[in-house]
Scaffold this motif. Structure first.
Motif, mmCIF file in Angstrom:
data_model
loop_
_atom_site.group_PDB
_atom_site.id
_atom_site.type_symbol
_atom_site.label_atom_id
_atom_site.label_comp_id
_atom_site.label_asym_id
_atom_site.label_seq_id
_atom_site.Cartn_x
_atom_site.Cartn_y
_atom_site.Cartn_z
ATOM 1 N N LEU A 101 1.143 -1.239 0.219
ATOM 2 C CA LEU A 101 -0.031 0.012 0.087
ATOM 3 C C LEU A 101 0.562 1.271 0.048
ATOM 4 N N SER A 102 0.647 2.175 -0.760
ATOM 5 C CA SER A 102 1.289 3.289 -1.176
ATOM 6 C C SER A 102 0.482 4.374 -1.246
ATOM 7 N N PHE A 103 0.615 5.603 -0.181
ATOM 8 C CA PHE A 103 -0.494 6.547 -0.025
ATOM 9 C C PHE A 103 0.630 7.942 -0.241
ATOM 10 N N VAL A 104 -0.135 8.879 -1.160
ATOM 11 C CA VAL A 104 0.854 10.033 -1.209
ATOM 12 C C VAL A 104 -0.538 11.217 -0.759
ATOM 13 N N LEU A 124 7.846 14.073 0.319
ATOM 14 C CA LEU A 124 8.807 13.648 1.518
ATOM 15 C C LEU A 124 8.835 12.212 1.277
ATOM 16 N N THR A 125 10.041 11.551 2.012
ATOM 17 C CA THR A 125 10.292 10.136 2.049
ATOM 18 C C THR A 125 9.176 9.612 3.220
ATOM 19 N N PHE A 147 6.672 14.729 9.655
ATOM 20 C CA PHE A 147 5.951 15.882 9.302
ATOM 21 C C PHE A 147 4.615 15.634 9.968
ATOM 22 N N ILE A 148 4.021 14.546 10.033
ATOM 23 C CA ILE A 148 2.508 14.255 10.247
ATOM 24 C C ILE A 148 2.620 14.369 11.871
ATOM 25 N N GLU A 149 3.636 13.786 12.581
ATOM 26 C CA GLU A 149 3.840 14.183 13.868
ATOM 27 C C GLU A 149 3.769 15.707 14.416
#
Length: 277
Positions: free
Chosen positions: A163-166, A261-262, A269-271
């Motif tokens: 699963l890959s989400f951007v 971003l990686t 970033f989400i944190e």
């Protein structure tokens, strides 16, 4: 039971429900019970039992459990709950769910909302509630249940695809449902990002290049080597199977991932966004 109205225009769901109600009626008659007597025994009215046996209402799980117990079916009636639940969902949701089950890789880019596979129940409810014209309460509950059912794929132990989400940063900043809903949603993203076969990336708004400005899309790579694109825009849901077009989506998704971003940077970033909420 109003949110379990049967979709009579759905041939596949109709075929499932005809089989289910036929079995219910046969079991009831074999037990020598009238509809009124059966309804009393399971705690429902005669009119509702009649509606179920005529295929006008989809029996809820508790209805099937009660019927199984009263009719001494030994689990045979209760075993139909999964088929009945599937029949409840709109056809396009069932089709997407099947495709996802056949996929070895699912790629998703979204710049408007969090991908449906990642949504919490409250976030999904807020998304559907924002629709205009509004869904009825029954339609709203149906769509939320269908969306959550698709997320079963995240719990699969052996058949889960890569699963890959951007996600565009805007999906993290947009306060759909309010601050607490978004906080819980972001916590959910961090939880899913920790799964071994999930890559979650963020495309910051500060990036000068964004190849996803054309809108959200999904690309499913199937076990047989084929690829299927899914594109949902205003009033239109499109399934893309033409190889020339799925190749473009595959190339575009690769570029979008490179611009984002990686996964490790995205997690940080989400944190940060969570800390600001």
């Amino acid at each position: 039971m109003s949110e379990w109205e049967a979709g009579l225009d759905d041939e596949e769901a109709g075929a499932v429900m005809r089989t289910v109600v036929r079995q219910l009626k046969l079991w009831r008659e074999a037990a020598g019970l009238t509809q009124a007597e059966f309804g009393t025994a399971i705690g429902y009215g005669e009119e509702l039992v009649s509606s179920v046996e005529r295929g006008r209402r989809i029996p809820r799980p508790e209805y099937l459990d009660a019927a199984d117990d009263v009719l001494n079916a030994g689990g045979r009636i209760a075993a139909m709950k999964g088929d009945v639940a599937e029949a409840r969902y709109p056809k396009k949701v069932r089709d997407v769910k099947r495709l996802e089950a056949e996929a070895v890789e699912i790629c998703s880019y979204n710049n408007s909302v969090i991908d449906g596979l990642l949504q919490t129940e409250t976030y999904a409810r807020a998304v559907f509630s924002s629709r205009r014209p509004q869904f009825t309460e029954e339609e709203l509950e149906q769509r939320v249940a269908a969306r959550l059912a698709r997320q079963e794929i995240l719990g699969a132990s052996t058949t889960r695809p890569l699963l890959s989400f951007v996600l565009c940063e805007a999906t993290l900043r947009r306060l759909i449902g309010g601050k607490m809903v978004m906080r819980n949603q972001i916590e959910r993203l961090l939880e899913v990002a920790g799964l071994r076969d999930v890559d979650l990336q963020v495309l910051p708004l500060s990036r000068e290049e964004n190849s996803g400005l054309g809108g959200p899309f999904r690309l499913l790579k199937l076990r047989n080597g084929a690829a299927v694109g899914l594109n949902e825009v205003q009033l239109t849901n499109r399934v893309i199977i033409e190889p020339k077009e799925t190749t473009v989506l595959d190339m575009r998704y690769g570029i979008i991932r490179a611009q984002a971003l990686t996964p490790r940077e995205s997690l940080a970033f989400i944190e940060t966004v969570l800390g600001e909420s």
